[in-house]
Write a protein that holds these residues in place. Sequence first.
Motif, PDB file in Angstrom:
ATOM      1  N   LYS A  12       0.853  -1.191   0.000  1.00  0.00           N
ATOM      2  CA  LYS A  12       0.000   0.000   0.000  1.00  0.00           C
ATOM      3  C   LYS A  12       0.882   1.232   0.000  1.00  0.00           C
ATOM      4  O   LYS A  12       1.869   1.310   0.736  1.00  0.00           O
TER       5      LYS A  12
ATOM      6  N   TYR B 101       0.782   5.675  -0.060  1.00  0.00           N
ATOM      7  CA  TYR B 101       0.046   6.941  -0.014  1.00  0.00           C
ATOM      8  C   TYR B 101       0.744   7.936  -0.921  1.00  0.00           C
ATOM      9  O   TYR B 101       1.966   7.917  -1.048  1.00  0.00           O
TER      10      TYR B 101
ATOM     11  N   THR C 286      -2.342   0.566   9.398  1.00  0.00           N
ATOM     12  CA  THR C 286      -2.673   0.486   7.969  1.00  0.00           C
ATOM     13  C   THR C 286      -2.965  -0.963   7.594  1.00  0.00           C
ATOM     14  O   THR C 286      -3.949  -1.259   6.897  1.00  0.00           O
TER      15      THR C 286
ATOM     16  N   ASN D 262      -6.313  -2.169   9.192  1.00  0.00           N
ATOM     17  CA  ASN D 262      -7.470  -1.601   8.497  1.00  0.00           C
ATOM     18  C   ASN D 262      -7.753  -2.318   7.179  1.00  0.00           C
ATOM     19  O   ASN D 262      -8.904  -2.472   6.787  1.00  0.00           O
ATOM     20  N   LEU D 263      -6.692  -2.754   6.516  1.00  0.00           N
ATOM     21  CA  LEU D 263      -6.895  -3.500   5.268  1.00  0.00           C
ATOM     22  C   LEU D 263      -7.446  -4.890   5.565  1.00  0.00           C
ATOM     23  O   LEU D 263      -8.417  -5.327   4.944  1.00  0.00           O
TER      24      LEU D 263
ATOM     25  N   LEU E  53     -11.645  -2.172   6.395  1.00  0.00           N
ATOM     26  CA  LEU E  53     -11.993  -0.771   6.623  1.00  0.00           C
ATOM     27  C   LEU E  53     -11.380   0.110   5.534  1.00  0.00           C
ATOM     28  O   LEU E  53     -11.664   1.294   5.451  1.00  0.00           O
ATOM     29  N   ASP E  54     -10.500  -0.482   4.742  1.00  0.00           N
ATOM     30  CA  ASP E  54      -9.799   0.245   3.684  1.00  0.00           C
ATOM     31  C   ASP E  54      -9.634  -0.747   2.531  1.00  0.00           C
ATOM     32  O   ASP E  54      -9.362  -1.927   2.783  1.00  0.00           O
ATOM     33  N   ASP E  55      -9.830  -0.286   1.302  1.00  0.00           N
ATOM     34  CA  ASP E  55      -9.681  -1.259   0.214  1.00  0.00           C
ATOM     35  C   ASP E  55      -8.767  -0.777  -0.905  1.00  0.00           C
ATOM     36  O   ASP E  55      -8.832  -1.255  -2.035  1.00  0.00           O
ATOM     37  N   ALA E  56      -7.891   0.192  -0.576  1.00  0.00           N
ATOM     38  CA  ALA E  56      -6.923   0.644  -1.574  1.00  0.00           C
ATOM     39  C   ALA E  56      -5.587  -0.059  -1.318  1.00  0.00           C
ATOM     40  O   ALA E  56      -4.866   0.298  -0.391  1.00  0.00           O
ATOM     41  N   TYR E  57      -5.299  -1.069  -2.115  1.00  0.00           N
ATOM     42  CA  TYR E  57      -4.057  -1.830  -1.918  1.00  0.00           C
ATOM     43  C   TYR E  57      -3.726  -2.567  -3.200  1.00  0.00           C
ATOM     44  O   TYR E  57      -4.570  -2.683  -4.090  1.00  0.00           O
TER      45      TYR E  57
END
Length: 222
Positions: A12, A14, A49, A52-53, A57-61
């Motif tokens: 991941k 940023y 991070t 959360n994946l 809770l997060d799906d940007a990877y």
Amino acid sequence: MDKTVEICGLSKAYTQGHEQILVLDDLDFHISRGEFVSIVGPSGSGKSTLLNLVGLLDDAYSGEIRLFGRRMEDLDEAQKAVLRLKSIGFVFQFDSLLPEFTVLENIELPARLLKNAGTADGLELLRRFGLEEIAQKFPMDISGGEKQRAAMLRALRNSPALLIADEPTGNLDRHNSGVILDDLKSASGLGAAVLMVTHNEEAARRADRVLRMTAGKLEIIK
Ligand SMILES: Nc1ncnc2c1ncn2[C@@H]1O[C@H](COP(=O)(O)OP(=O)(O)OP(=O)(O)O)[C@@H](O)[C@H]1O
Ligand SMILES: [Mg+2]
């Protein structure tokens, strides 16, 4: 072999200005049913991070996240929401009980959101963990340690197959930290895969396996 969590080539990044900052760098690991795994590592190394994946809770990877044998990329938002409610429990550093509800009502909330609630009811959970005397109290009338334990029971309410805890003892004294760690151990004994992040190496060592995160990379230290 059962693999509750399977992570393969997970990365991941940023974007900051024109720069890409790699926070998770090609991670591979797995957690089986009933296994208690902890992650330690310096602040900013990517622990939350990662949680959360894994907790959807997060799906940007990039890479692959499989939970309960299913590829998360194949699920739509609604399917992921159901999975979060039914199969994943969360505990965070600061308890998140709703102040206008009693402890028991707080613990019952996840079950109310589901038509098909888990096997144990809230009162039974409180009894099993020796907390029945706080069932009818409001969050403001119990201690910090009790609040954190109640938040944990709420996370366990729908009998999740995966329990994720981000610094669950970060705010507690030594005694209460020990109690929470015992609870997490019990949860894994009941069959949940438990993934905990902690800054406390002693707490980490209570887990079956310990991983260290450094600058987005994981190494096995136990
Ligand atoms: N939304 C975001 N946008 C940009 N950078 C972010 C974002 N969220 C986190 N980061 C960066 O990603 C890195 C990892 O953050 P993360 O919260 O995962 O660290 P951590 O290991 O949980 O730290 P701590 O122990 O302090 O909780 C940090 O450098 C952080 O600044
Ligand atoms: Mg964190």
